[in-house]
Structures are given as structure tokens and as C-alpha cells.
Design an enzyme around this catalytic site. Structure first.
Site, PDB file in Angstrom:
ATOM      1  N   ASP A  19       0.879  -1.163   0.000  1.00  0.00           N
ATOM      2  CA  ASP A  19       0.000   0.000   0.000  1.00  0.00           C
ATOM      3  C   ASP A  19       0.926   1.225   0.000  1.00  0.00           C
ATOM      4  O   ASP A  19       2.100   1.138   0.394  1.00  0.00           O
ATOM      5  CB  ASP A  19      -0.949   0.001   1.200  1.00  0.00           C
ATOM      6  CG  ASP A  19      -2.155   0.922   0.941  1.00  0.00           C
ATOM      7  OD1 ASP A  19      -2.094   1.753   0.002  1.00  0.00           O
ATOM      8  OD2 ASP A  19      -3.153   0.836   1.680  1.00  0.00           O
TER       9      ASP A  19
HETATM   10  C1  BGC Z   1      -5.070   3.208  -0.157  1.00  0.00           C
HETATM   11  C2  BGC Z   1      -5.065   2.185  -1.272  1.00  0.00           C
HETATM   12  C3  BGC Z   1      -4.825   2.884  -2.589  1.00  0.00           C
HETATM   13  C4  BGC Z   1      -3.507   3.659  -2.490  1.00  0.00           C
HETATM   14  C5  BGC Z   1      -3.179   4.435  -3.758  1.00  0.00           C
HETATM   15  C6  BGC Z   1      -3.809   4.056  -0.167  1.00  0.00           C
HETATM   16  O1  BGC Z   1      -3.872   5.074   0.778  1.00  0.00           O
HETATM   17  O2  BGC Z   1      -5.168   2.548   1.084  1.00  0.00           O
HETATM   18  O3  BGC Z   1      -6.287   1.496  -1.315  1.00  0.00           O
HETATM   19  O4  BGC Z   1      -4.793   1.957  -3.636  1.00  0.00           O
HETATM   20  O5  BGC Z   1      -3.591   4.598  -1.439  1.00  0.00           O
HETATM   21  O6  BGC Z   1      -4.070   5.482  -3.921  1.00  0.00           O
END
Ligand code: BGC
Length: 826
Positions: A236
Site C-alpha cells: 500500500d
Molecule cells: C489506499 C489504497 C490505494 C492507495 C493508492 C492508499 O492510501 O489505502 O487502497 O490503492 O492509497 O491510492
């Protein structure tokens, strides 16, 4: 650690080719590939014919590389609505449609589906996840993954694992025992990996039992060693904290180009602290992903069959009707437009619906059909009145496009200029929205010293508006070249994502005249925004009009009284439900409950439409004639709603999550970590309906519940008397549509283990399927129940021999038929 496990001979030769490419690379080149190139892409390497791979959020829709209204995306219903369909075919088609959207936008990998569970209804990203039940989640998530990947685009089940709430999400330590971890949270992921063979998995921010996920052994077991995952574990965004994660089964660090691996990892390998084979394995997986999506020379990806825009929009409408749950109907619905003289549409969300949740899941649709638009189209506009009834908006809403003009082009919109410290223009954009987000992309956010937003604003009302901006840092508002306000906005809370996507607002009262243009300029000092990773979110707009709440309710009541039917659309707003924070309460914001009580008292023919991504309290539910839960229904929400109200479509949904009557009844609710930063899943294997059944409390509407427009009988169930471990147990169910219309139902099978030697849920879902039938038609369905779902985890799957009861019906507590089976030892 195993390298990739080849499944076929063809894979074997692919593997050899990929391995020989890895062998051509230096350690530095290999390590270079393990951190992203920028916010959304991986690093290319010409030497081996590797192009960049582009990742994109969604997951119900594909945003693409930029968050920009000039490059719109289809906005499909959120996962909570998709799962309400209980229909893997809908989830699969959503996957296919997402692949089509991905390719249209040059995207190689979709960052979804979100597979975390609805552990507590307060979870802020509840809308984005499927269900409180792992089996239903697993089924739909796997179908979505296979729909995406059959079309040559990668899918990324996320966030592995136990990332079920948002409070302190970067640091929270989830304390969870092996049994719930295996039987609930991991089970929800398993099918997407084992059967749909996901090409990626996203590791979560949180820790599990003291170890952050990106360094956690759970990335190897069960993911790789038991489930045979041979794809890429992508982090993530910013979840990788140290080089230690390179020793774990974490493969790719996102975003880049900075990150904790790089040089540090090269040194650790050179010093023998991390084996080079671990780096090779990661590179091999990344190259395999590149081969799969067609980003590596000599490897072609499958390309999706094209869908026209009309087909995509039609699917958005169909998915929304399939996921709308009718939880109450006193016979008012469906209603023929010809039989109605006047419809009173009421509610803030009827005009400004939430068609998707906030945060990274956001896509920017070209056009949204609000409930008011949909009802006007179906019932004819002259029959439909509108009153707001109660304010739901918190903070500021963007200026309507028809009220703003770009001072340079003269077109509707706003001009945005990025300026350096000498006032030199670095970039100018002509935009058609005053709610803007730069999230990745090349705009010079950190390189600029200020950003100017300039438009001619022509208000559509007289009186005082509260005009302002919502962002982080210092900003100034100029009207007709006069500074009218200056403020510095600090982040609320510690979540940087929330700070970016739902920042605080500063406003100032301004006298306006209808039709009298104002020159509006807002300047943001970018050196004060704390712009992380070249990101920025800003909205320029106005607060909801400061109208007397009693007058709003009174107007709505009068409209309802004068109409044959009242439709009240209630819902949440983006300050209540979004990524980056959890909800504090299950109540509808503002005075919406009072509004519904008052409207229902004025007109017994009141339909309430609930526009929220997660359960809300409905204290008026016994006073209204019908209730439709529409969730965040996507861009065709209004059309879908009208289709259901008029009976053109069946309300296809059944609740994938329990809806409570009172907040204090909810058995598992806490999402706030203790003072030591841990959130303990003390309820063990009892979440969702399992917890409700254990507590013996009746909710407002139970798991699996929902009504259609026809009646059904469940006629018979047949199944073998015995079953064995690790096998499929066929259950044959006959159902008849006994009503006068074609319709849909969802047949559900729950298991019980009376007198079990171990703790068990009272009952748990083991299979379900949607069923369609014409009036009078009997449909026979075979459900193959994996007996694995009868096992429990105790350092391995244990099969308890003896008698199990399978209960068959249409919700967790409406189970008229039963069948027993004896599980025998092999
Ligand atoms: C979220 C993810 C997302 C990523 C990119 C993170 O903060 O938890 O679900 O894919 O950001 O935007």
C-alpha cells in the site's frame, strides 16, 4: 522460499525466458526495479524491453493516471452495492468493464478489489468492501479478479490483511487470533488467489500481532507457500517502512522514486544480510507481471473485447438495480408513472447524490444521474417537485460549472496557474471544476511556490453566500481584485490521505446578486501545504445556504402533502464516510431523521431511499411505506432507482451486512485502538451476523434479507447423507416463483454444528446463489458446498466428524428447510 511455481509447460518456457532476463541484470538494476518510478508507475528498463506499468485506483471504475474531469471515468456502484447483488456474474462483468476502462486509459493494473471485511459498521471504507461475511466476499472478489484478468489487466486484492477500519490505519496493531484470521480475514482473500489466480496482492499498512504487514510472515504463509500465489506483493502507498521488508515476501515498494530499499538494499545484499536470491525472486515476479500485461517485449497481453460507452453505462445502471435492496414495501411499489399525478422528491442527496465513496476509490465521472433526474425522466418532469428538506452537506461544495467562466478562454470553468517564486508561470490548466486533486501526475506542485485559481463567478442567487476554499496551508481569496479573506488551514487528524482528500475549509460571507459576475481569484501558497509526494487537493466553493431548518422541513412536508407519493432520499456526506477516518455514529447527519418522521406523517405513501455506503439507523422505518437501500449506486444511480420504483427492474439486492436498529445493539463496533496502538479483535470468529446471533439481538434488517416484487416458495432440498473432508457436497434446491411477475431471489445455505466440541458460530454461510424465475416457474439449483467450509482452524484445517445441519432459505434467519449431513473421516 519457492520461486514461481510453473503450472503448465507453457509457463515453464515463459519462466525460463524470464529467468534468463533476470540473469542479465546487475544487482543495482534489479533493485532499481523494486521501487516505483513515481506515484503510479513502475520503472522501465530498455535493456530488456521492459516498459513502465501503470497502476490505477478504482476499484469500481478506473481513475487512470490523473484525477481530472477532462479525462473522465465510468463510475460503477461501490462494492457494498455490488455484493448486495450476491451475483458473481455481476462481479465478473464489473471486472470485465474495469479491464475495458483500464485499457482505454492505458492502465495495466487495477488496484482492487478491496477484500477487507465489514467488521464494524463504523469502518470508513465499508462502502469499498463487499460484506461482513468471508464466503460472500471471496466469491464476488474472485469473480471480479477473473473478469479483470481474463482481459489482460492485473487485479490487486487489497489490503492484505485485517485492514478493516481506518482509525490510525498506518500504525494500528491488529491483535487477532489464528482462528478468526484464517476463518474470516484470510478466507476472504483465498479464492481470489487460489482460484482466480490474482497477479498481485496489496500488503496493508497495519501490523498484525506486532509485526507490520510488509514485514510479516503472513506474506509467505499462507499466501505463497499454501495458496500458490506467484504474483507481485505490492505495498500500500508508503506502507514499506524499512529494508527488513525486502527479506520478507514483499516484492514492490510503492510509490517511488524514493523509498527505503534502493541503495540500502544493494548494501544489505552485498553485505550478505539479505540473499540475492530474494531480490531475484521479486524481480522475476515483476517481470512475469509485465509479461502478463504486455509490458515486456516478446510477450503479448490479451486485449479486452471493446465495450461501447453505451454498453458501459447500461451496465452501470443494471449493476445498480441488481445491488439495490428493498427492505420494506407495504405494497406501494412498484408504481406506474401513469397512475401518479404528483411526486414530491425530497432530500439533499436527491439532488446531490453520493454515487461513490471518498478517498482513493474516487473516480471522476463525466455525468451523474441523480435520483431527482432519474425520477423526473421516468415520471415526467412536470409531475415532480423538489424540496431539500434538510441540509446534508458539511463544509463547502464546488461552484456549479454553469456559474463559472474561465477569464482567458471565456469557456465555462476556471484557470489554474502554477507560479514559481518569481511569479513566472510553470504551468497553466483550463479546468471545468473547482474541486481539484493532483494525486500523482506531472503538475508542478512541489516545484511551484503558489497556485492561482481564477474564474468569473456569476451567482444564481441573491443575498449572502459563504465563499471559501478547502485545502491545507495558507490561502487568500480576492474578489474583484480585493483581498477579502486570508487563512491558514491545518490538517485535522494524522491521516495524510484524509488531509489531502477531505481537508478543512475556510469561508467568508459575501453579498452576491443573481446574475452579477464577480472576478474570483484564490491563491494558495504551496510552500505551506506540506504537499506530500507532489499531491494537492483543493475545493473552491460555497457552504450550504444557511436556511432555517424548520422552514426546510415545513416546505418538504407541504410538498409531500400535495403529492400522491413522496420520495425522500436520505444519506451520508463525504465528511461522514470516506477513506482515512471511521464514522463516529451510525445516525444520518443533520436533521434527516426528523425530516422523514415529518414527511411520513404528512403522506403515508412515502418511499425512503437510503444513499449511504454502510448501515445507518432508520428510526422512522416503521412509519414509511417502502425503503430502498441504494448504497453509492454509481453514475446511473438515479435511472436505476426509477427503474425499480416503476417496476421496470426488480430490486435485486439482499443485504451483505447486518443493518442495526440501534447503535448500542451492534455487537462488534469499536474501531479505536487502545492507548498502546492496538485494536484487539476480541470477538474472535464472531463478526457480523455471527455476532448478532451469538448475542441473541434482533437487528433492524438481517444479513441476507431483501424483498423482490414477486413471491416464492422453497419446495425441496436434496443432498447426500454423508460428506468427506475436502470435497464438494452437492445440495439440490427447488424453488418456485409463486407470484405474478418474473423475479429474482437469493437462496442461501448456512451450516450449523450442534454440540460441537469446539466453539462455533451459531450458523455460518456456506453457499448462496441468485435465482431467477418466470411466474409459476420452478427452478432447481445445485450448490456445491466445499466441506472445507465446515472445518475449523487449529494449526491446520480440522474436520470434526459427525452431524451438521444445513439450513436453507432467503436470509440468515428465514430458513424454512434443512438437510443434515454426517461428515465422515476418510
Ligand atoms: C489506499 C489504497 C490505494 C492507495 C493508492 C492508499 O492510501 O489505502 O487502497 O490503492 O492509497 O491510492
Amino acid at each position: 522460499m519457492e520461486l514461481l511455481t510453473p503450472a503448465t509447460e507453457h509457463d515453464n518456457s515463459t519462466l525460463e525466458r524470464l529467468e534468463s532476463l533476470v540473469a542479465e541484470l546487475t544487482l543495482e538494476e534489479k533493485v532499481h526495479l523494486l521501487t516505483g518510478r513515481d506515484f503510479w508507475t513502475t520503472r522501465p528498463l530498455e535493456k530488456i524491453g521492459l516498459r513502465r506499468m501503470l497502476f490505477s485506483d478504482g476499484p469500481t471504475g478506473v481513475r487512470g493516471e490523473v484525477w481530472d474531469e477532462r479525462r473522465p471515468s465510468l463510475n460503477f456502484p461501490s462494492a457494498a452495492a455490488i455484493s448486495s447483488s450476491w451475483d458473481p456474474v455481476i462481479a465478473d462483468r464489473l471486472g470485465v468493464a474495469s479491464a475495458v476502462e483500464a485499457r482505454r486509459k492505458g492502465v495495466d493494473v487495477v488496484l482492487g478489489p478491496t477484500i477487507n471485511l465489514h467488521r464494524s459498521p463504523l469502518g470508513g471504507r465499508h462502502f469499498e468492501a463487499f460484506s461482513e461475511d468471508p464466503v460472500l466476499t471471496a466469491e464476488l472478489a474472485a469473480a471480479y479478479v477473473s473478469g479483470v484478468q481474463r482481459n489482460g489487466v492485473g487485479a490487486t486484492p487489497k489490503h492484505y490483511v485485517a485492514n478493516d477500519s481506518e482509525t490510525d490505519r498506518f500504525t494500528v496493531n491488529v491483535k487477532v487470533a489464528d482462528r478468526p484470521l484464517r476463518e474470516l480475514y484470510l478466507l476472504a482473500f483465498e479464492k481470489a488467489i487460489v482460484e482466480a489466480e490474482a497477479w498481485l496482492v496489496m500488503s496493508a499498512y497495519n501490523s498484525i500481532n506486532g509485526i507490520t504487514v510488509t514485514e510479516n510472515e503472513l506474506l509467505e504463509a499462507p499466501l505463497n507457500s499454501e495458496w500458490g500465489f506467484n504474483g507481485v506483493v505490492i505495498s500500500d502507498w508508503t506502507a514499506v517502512r524499512s529494508v527488513n521488508s525486502a527479506a520478507a515476501s514483499q516484492d514492490l515498494v510503492m510509490p517511488g522514486p524514493e523509498g527505503p530499499w534502493g541503495e540500502t538494499l544493494v548494501r544489505a545484499v552485498t553485505a550478505g544480510e539479505i540473499p540475492e536470491a530474494a531480490v531475484d525472486r521479486k524481480v522475476l515476479r515483476i517481470l512475469q507481471l509485465a509479461a502478463r500485461v504486455g509490458a515486456l517485449a516478446g510477450f503479448d497481453a490479451v486485449l479486452p473485447e471493446p465495450w461501447s460507452m453505451e454498453e458501459l453505462i447500461a451496465f452501470a445502471r443494471e449493476a445498480s438495480t441488481a445491488g439495490t435492496v428493498m427492505v420494506k414495501n407495504d405494497g406501494l411499489l412498484p408504481i406506474s408513472p401513469a397512475s401518479v399525478r404528483k411526486v414530491a422528491v425530497i432530500g439533499h442527496n436527491a439532488l446531490h447524490a453520493r454515487t461513490q465513496g471518498g478517498g482513493s476509490a474516487t473516480v471522476v465521472p463525466e455525468e451523474v444521474v441523480n435520483p431527482l433526474d432519474g425520477i423526473r425522466a421516468a415520471f415526467s418532469a412536470d409531475k415532480v417537485s423538489y424540496s431539500m428538506g434538510a441540509v446534508v452537506q458539511e463544509g463547502i461544495a464546488e461552484l456549479p460549472l454553469e456559474q463559472i467562466g474561465n477569464p482567458v478562454t471565456g469557456e465555462p470553468g476556471i484557470q489554474v496557474r502554477f507560479l514559481d517564486s518569481d511569479g513566472q508561470e510553470l504551468l497553466a490548466e483550463d479546468r471545468q471544476s473547482t474541486a481539484l486533486v493532483w494525486f500523482g501526475g506531472d503538475a508542478p506542485i512541489t516545484a511551484s511556490s503558489s497556485i492561482q485559481f481564477h474564474c468569473i463567478y456569476t451567482p444564481a442567487q441573491n443575498g449572502t453566500v459563504r465563499l471559501g476554499f478547502s485545502t491545507l496551508g495558507r490561502g487568500r481569496i480576492f474578489v474583484d481584485n480585493k483581498l477579502i479573506h486570508e487563512a491558514t488551514l491545518e490538517p485535522v487528524g494524522t491521516d495524510l490521505g484524509a488531509a489531502l482528500l477531505a481537508p478543512p475549509a475556510a469561508t467568508v460571507p459575501l453579498e452576491v446578486k443573481e446574475g452579477a459576475p464577480l472576478d474570483l481569484r484564490v491563491e494558495i501558497d504551496t510552500r505551506t501545504t506540506g504537499a506530500l509526494l507532489n499531491t494537492l487537493g483543493i475545493t473552491i466553493g460555497i457552504e450550504a445556504a444557511d436556511e432555517d431548518p424548520e422552514t426546510l422541513i415545513h416546505e418538504a412536508v407541504e410538498a409531500a402533502r400535495a403529492a400522491d407519493i413522496a420520495v425522500v432520499v436520505v444519506g451520508t456526506n463525504s465528511h461522514v464516510e470516506s477513506e482515512g477516518y471511521d464514522r463516529a455514529s451510525l445516525e444520518l447527519p443533520g436533521l434527516q431523521d426528523r425530516l422523514v418522521h415529518a414527511v411520513a406523517a404528512a403522506n403515508p405513501r412515502t418511499v425512503v431511499v437510503v444513499n449511504s455506503g454502510s448501515p445507518v439507523l432508520m428510526p422512522w422505518r416503521n412509519e414509511v411505506a417502502a425503503i430502498l437501500i441504494g448504497y453509492f449506486g454509481g453514475q446511473e444511480f438515479g435511472h436505476a432507482l426509477a427503474d425499480i420504483m416503476t417496476g421496470t427492474a426488480e430490486p435485486g439486492g439482499r443485504l451483505p451486512t447486518t443493518w442495526p436498529d440501534r447503535q448500542e445493539d451492534v455487537p462488534v463496533i469499536n474501531v479505536t485502538p487502545d492507548s498502546d496502538g492496538s485494536l484487539t479483535y476480541a470477538e474472535g470468529i464472531h463478526i457480523g451476523y455471527r455476532a448478532w446471533l451469538k448475542a441473541g439481538i434482533t437487528p433492524a434488517y438481517e444479513f441476507g434479507y431483501g424483498l423482490g416484487y414477486t413471491q416464492w416458495s422453497i419446495d425441496s432440498v436434496e443432498a447426500p447423507a454423508e460428506a468427506t473432508a475436502n470435497a464438494a457436497h452437492p445440495v439440490i434446491i427447488a424453488m418456485t416463483n409463486t407470484g405474478g411477475r418474473a423475479g429474482k431471489n437469493v437462496v442461501q445455505v448456512y451450516a450449523e454444528k450442534p454440540g460441537s466440541a469446539v466453539e462455533r458460530p451459531v450458523r455460518w454461510l456456506v453457499a448462496a446463489t441468485p435465482v431467477w424465475a418466470e411466474p409459476g416457474e420452478t427452478v432447481t439449483t445445485v450448490l456445491n458446498i466445499p466441506t472445507r467450509l465446515l472445518a475449523y482452524w487449529d494449526h491446520g484445517w480440522r474436520y470434526e466428524p459427525g452431524e451438521y445441519v444445513l439450513r436453507i432459505g432467503t436470509s440468515v434467519s428465514e430458513l424454512p428447510l434443512a438437510s443434515t449431513l454426517v461428515l465422515v473421516e476418510d
